[in-house]
Motif scaffolding. Structure first.
Motif, PDB file in Angstrom:
ATOM      1  N   ASN A  34       0.827  -1.200   0.000  1.00  0.00           N
ATOM      2  CA  ASN A  34       0.000   0.000   0.000  1.00  0.00           C
ATOM      3  C   ASN A  34       0.869   1.261   0.000  1.00  0.00           C
ATOM      4  OD1 ASN A  34      -2.386   1.523   0.144  1.00  0.00           O
ATOM      5  ND2 ASN A  34      -2.265   1.623   2.369  1.00  0.00           N
ATOM      6  N   VAL A  38       1.148   4.100  -3.105  1.00  0.00           N
ATOM      7  CA  VAL A  38       0.932   5.530  -2.896  1.00  0.00           C
ATOM      8  C   VAL A  38       2.156   6.320  -3.331  1.00  0.00           C
ATOM      9  CG1 VAL A  38       0.597   7.330  -1.139  1.00  0.00           C
ATOM     10  CG2 VAL A  38      -0.749   5.216  -1.042  1.00  0.00           C
ATOM     11  N   THR A  41       2.586   6.237  -7.154  1.00  0.00           N
ATOM     12  CA  THR A  41       1.555   7.020  -7.835  1.00  0.00           C
ATOM     13  C   THR A  41       1.893   8.508  -7.789  1.00  0.00           C
ATOM     14  OG1 THR A  41      -0.156   5.390  -7.311  1.00  0.00           O
ATOM     15  CG2 THR A  41      -0.896   7.615  -7.851  1.00  0.00           C
ATOM     16  N   LYS A  68      -3.869  12.994   0.679  1.00  0.00           N
ATOM     17  CA  LYS A  68      -3.576  12.622   2.068  1.00  0.00           C
ATOM     18  C   LYS A  68      -4.870  12.452   2.862  1.00  0.00           C
ATOM     19  CE  LYS A  68      -1.443  11.981   5.946  1.00  0.00           C
ATOM     20  NZ  LYS A  68      -2.672  11.565   6.635  1.00  0.00           N
ATOM     21  N   LEU A  71      -6.467   9.102   2.112  1.00  0.00           N
ATOM     22  CA  LEU A  71      -5.715   7.906   2.508  1.00  0.00           C
ATOM     23  C   LEU A  71      -5.573   7.874   4.029  1.00  0.00           C
ATOM     24  CD1 LEU A  71      -2.962   8.180  -0.235  1.00  0.00           C
ATOM     25  CD2 LEU A  71      -4.879   6.571  -0.210  1.00  0.00           C
ATOM     26  N   ALA A 145       6.202   7.803   1.466  1.00  0.00           N
ATOM     27  CA  ALA A 145       4.896   7.455   2.036  1.00  0.00           C
ATOM     28  C   ALA A 145       5.183   6.719   3.342  1.00  0.00           C
ATOM     29  CB  ALA A 145       4.098   6.577   1.079  1.00  0.00           C
TER      30      ALA A 145
END
Length: 197
Positions: A34, A38, A41, A68, A71, A145
């Motif tokens: 995950n 992020v 991307t 942000k 997520l 991230a």
């Protein structure tokens, strides 16, 4: 009956522990994936790749703020230019400051990203680095991230608590069923234990 009880408890505990270990490994892998998704991307977004990174990127700032907010399982997003200046950070007070952490080394990570456990301004954390390249293929910065270790620990403890409750309930149900079965067997044997025969 005592042997049966000990076997039931032992088996339930073994299954509970094994299930917890498997689930922790799965969650760790899923968490890293995950974070990687992020970071990659953001790193590949045209808002970052088109031209040089600078502190005037209000459109980029708005995009990252919205991202942000969407997520909830990502604690921190940070974008640092090649000079080590934070051009974006979830904590707006850090924007424009010098990044004093470990600069990522992508020489040994040809994929352009990797995950590490490190310390940061918010404490111990699980961090994924993703390199940002402009349209000419030049390295211009890095995206991070991050999930804080305290939040990871909290999630792990919640998961262990759930497994613990399930294991205790399973043992209780098995003991009740074993007790009923034992009474039926003793009744059919006129009150004698099977080992008497």
């Amino acid at each position: 009956f005592k042997v049966q009880l000990s076997l039931i408890v032992t088996l339930a505990l073994m299954l509970g522990i094994a299930g917890s270990i498997i689930n922790i490994k799965y969650e760790t892998k899923k968490r890293d994936q995950n974070l990687q998704n992020v970071a990659e991307t953001i790193a590949k977004s045209p808002l970052l790749t088109e031209g040089e990174l600078d502190e005037e990127g209000t459109v980029m700032y708005g995009y990252l703020e919205i991202l942000k907010e969407a997520l909830s399982d990502i604690d921190v997003i940070s974008v640092v230019d090649r000079k080590g200046i934070r051009i974006y950070h979830s904590n707006s007070d850090l924007i424009g400051t010098k990044y004093d952490g470990n600069m990522p080394d992508f020489k040994n990570h040809t994929s352009g990203f990797y995950a590490v456990d490190e310390d940061g301004p918010s404490g111990k954390q699980r961090r994924v680095y993703a390199a940002v390249y402009n349209q000419d293929g030049d390295y211009i910065g890095v995206v991070m991230a991050i999930m804080l270790a305290k939040n990871i620990h909290s999630e792990t403890m919640q998961m262990l608590l759930i497994f613990g409750v399930i294991t205790v309930l399973a043992i209780a149900v098995e003991l009740v069923l074993a007790g009923r079965l034992s009474k039926k067997v003793k009744k059919s044997l006129m009150g004698y234990e099977p080992d008497v025969f």
